[in-house]
Scaffold this active site. Structure first.
Site, short mmCIF file in Angstrom:
data_model
loop_
_atom_site.label_atom_id
_atom_site.label_comp_id
_atom_site.label_asym_id
_atom_site.label_seq_id
_atom_site.Cartn_x
_atom_site.Cartn_y
_atom_site.Cartn_z
N LYS A 1 -8.76 2.73 13.59
CA LYS A 1 -7.65 3.67 13.68
C LYS A 1 -8.13 5.12 13.44
O LYS A 1 -9.26 5.35 13.04
CB LYS A 1 -6.56 3.28 12.68
C1 LIG Z 1 -3.39 -1.63 14.41
C2 LIG Z 1 -1.94 -1.74 14.67
C3 LIG Z 1 -1.07 -2.41 13.80
C4 LIG Z 1 -1.52 -3.25 12.65
O1 LIG Z 1 -2.42 -2.72 11.83
P1 LIG Z 1 -3.49 -3.62 11.03
O2 LIG Z 1 -3.88 -2.68 9.95
O3 LIG Z 1 -4.60 -3.91 11.97
O4 LIG Z 1 -2.79 -4.81 10.53
C5 LIG Z 1 0.28 -2.36 14.07
N1 LIG Z 1 0.76 -1.75 15.15
C6 LIG Z 1 -0.04 -1.12 16.02
C7 LIG Z 1 0.57 -0.43 17.19
C8 LIG Z 1 -1.42 -1.12 15.83
O5 LIG Z 1 -2.20 -0.53 16.72
#
Ligand SMILES: *Cc1c(COP(=O)(O)O)cnc(C)c1O
Length: 399
Positions: free
Chosen positions: A186
């Site tokens: 992210k």
């Molecule tokens: C990455 C992501 C999540 C979940 O996050 P995690 O930390 O990987 O559980 C939720 N929604 C979207 C749109 C994402 O890209």
């Protein structure tokens, strides 16, 4: 796109602070931790940077979504409107609290189409969950108006758009609740982690309790805490929060580099005949983590994506064939393939809402390529990449 590209001495220093005391847990141990509270510090830093009133850190973005919905009281039989184009975590969190994910078409913003959302609202709808996909934002004014009109919660999934803005406010701070993910890929990372942001003190307190087995956190002695509600363990560790603390201090830098490289790639592609770009409701608020564009046909898009990969230009996902981000490949959801037994009504409703034709979404996603933007590229590297991409797109735009 990812903060992990600029992992360095700052992250190591923050983690080392925690390793010095050995108190890896975010709650309790007030004496031995010698004043080191990385999770608390990161929560305050998030409030300050993004302008949220309250932030609760959790172990992942998925946990953040689950916690947010539980704190809002969303559960059995409730319907939550989510887009056909998102990451699987969106529906995982919805089904996890016992609710029904109602899949709704997107438009060329690659986010929920407000007109389609309006049609999908029923007496069971409790929330609309726009997902700010690929670094840019949903049409929040329109969706907020629908929420106001029908008395629904607006849950912003800003996991992929940390640092993005809509009309002067940070994404994730505009709805009743908003969530971030700090997983490894992210915009900023903790390794693993997530956050719920809200301006509602009751919701914030409930998130704090839900993520820690229901602990009310009123006293100094964890063992003596009361548990007004059931909760789970979705705690973030101090080690993960420490990484995030170093990363949030680099957010300005991340966004600057990302936007610069995004602009360079855009300049290389913008005049190619036959392609068009994703609609961005507030262009100034785009994080620049992806440049998403449309080819004239499905064949041209698939051919272009394949040609880019064959030329060694990685990071250009073609979502229509992707297993994780578009409903077309979510057989496990469409078949309600749960490992454990779930309530038959929930199962029937999930199958009902997911086994529909999504012609409008198909027509958009089947022509879309999203090009990931790296922080680490120099201007020369970004220009070279953009020019190579342009040549390949021109070759295949009418294929
Ligand atoms: C990455 C992501 C999540 C979940 O996050 P995690 O930390 O990987 O559980 C939720 N929604 C979207 C749109 C994402 O890209």
């Amino acid at each position: 796109m990812p903060g992990y590209e600029l992992f360095g001495a700052e992250e190591r220093k923050e983690v080392n602070d925690v390793l010095e005391t050995g108190i890896l847990m975010r709650y309790g141990f007030d004496g031995p931790r010698k004043g080191i509270w990385k999770a608390k510090e990161l929560e305050q830093a998030i409030n300050k940077y993004f302008g949220a009133k309250y932030t609760q850190l959790l172990s992942s973005g998925t946990a953040a979504l689950s916690t947010a919905m539980a704190a809002l009281g969303i559960g059995s039989g409730d319907e939550v409107i989510i887009p056909t184009f998102t990451f699987v975590a969106s529906f995982e969190a919805v089904v996890g609290v016992g609710a029904i994910p109602v899949l709704v078409d997107i438009d060329e913003s690659l986010t929920l189409d407000p007109k389609a959302v309006a049609k999908a609202i029923t007496s069971k709808t409790k929330a609309i969950m726009p997902v700010h996909m690929c670094g840019s934002m949903a049409q929040l004014d329109e969706l907020k108006a629908l929420c106001d009109q029908h008395n629904l919660y607006l849950i912003e999934d800003a996991c992929q758009a940390i640092g993005g803005m809509y009309k002067g406010k940070y994404l994730g701070t505009i709805g009743h609740v908003g969530t971030f993910s700090f997983d490894f890929v992210k915009i900023m990372t903790c390794g693993e982690g997530g956050a719920v942001m809200t301006n509602d003190a009751t919701v914030a307190e409930r998130c704090d309790q839900y993520g820690d087995h229901g602990h009310d956190h009123y006293g100094k002695d964890r063992g003596a805490d009361l548990h007004p509600y059931l909760g789970y363990n979705y705690r973030i560790s101090e080690l993960h929060a420490a990484v995030g603390l170093a990363q949030i201090r680099k957010m300005d830098q991340f966004l600057e580099l990302q936007k610069r490289n995004h602009q360079i790639i855009y300049n290389c592609l913008k005049d190619i005949e036959g392609i068009s770009f994703r609609i961005i409701p507030d262009p100034a608020g785009d994080t620049g983590s992806f440049l998403s564009f449309f080819l004239p046909t499905e064949a041209a898009a698939r051919n272009t994506a394949n040609a880019l990969a064959e030329a060694g230009i990685a990071g250009n996902p073609y979502w229509y064939d992707n297993n994780w981000h578009y409903i077309r490949k979510w057989e496990h959801l469409k078949n309600a393939s749960f490992m454990n037994r779930i309530h038959e009504d929930q199962k029937q409703q999930i199958m009902h809402y997911t086994n529909q034709a999504f012609a409008a979404s198909d027509a958009i996603i089947s022509r879309c390529i999203s090009s990931a933007i790296n922080l680490g590229w120099t201007e020369e590297q970004a220009t070279e990449r953009g020019m190579k991409m342009a040549a390949i797109i021109k070759q295949h735009v009418n294929s």
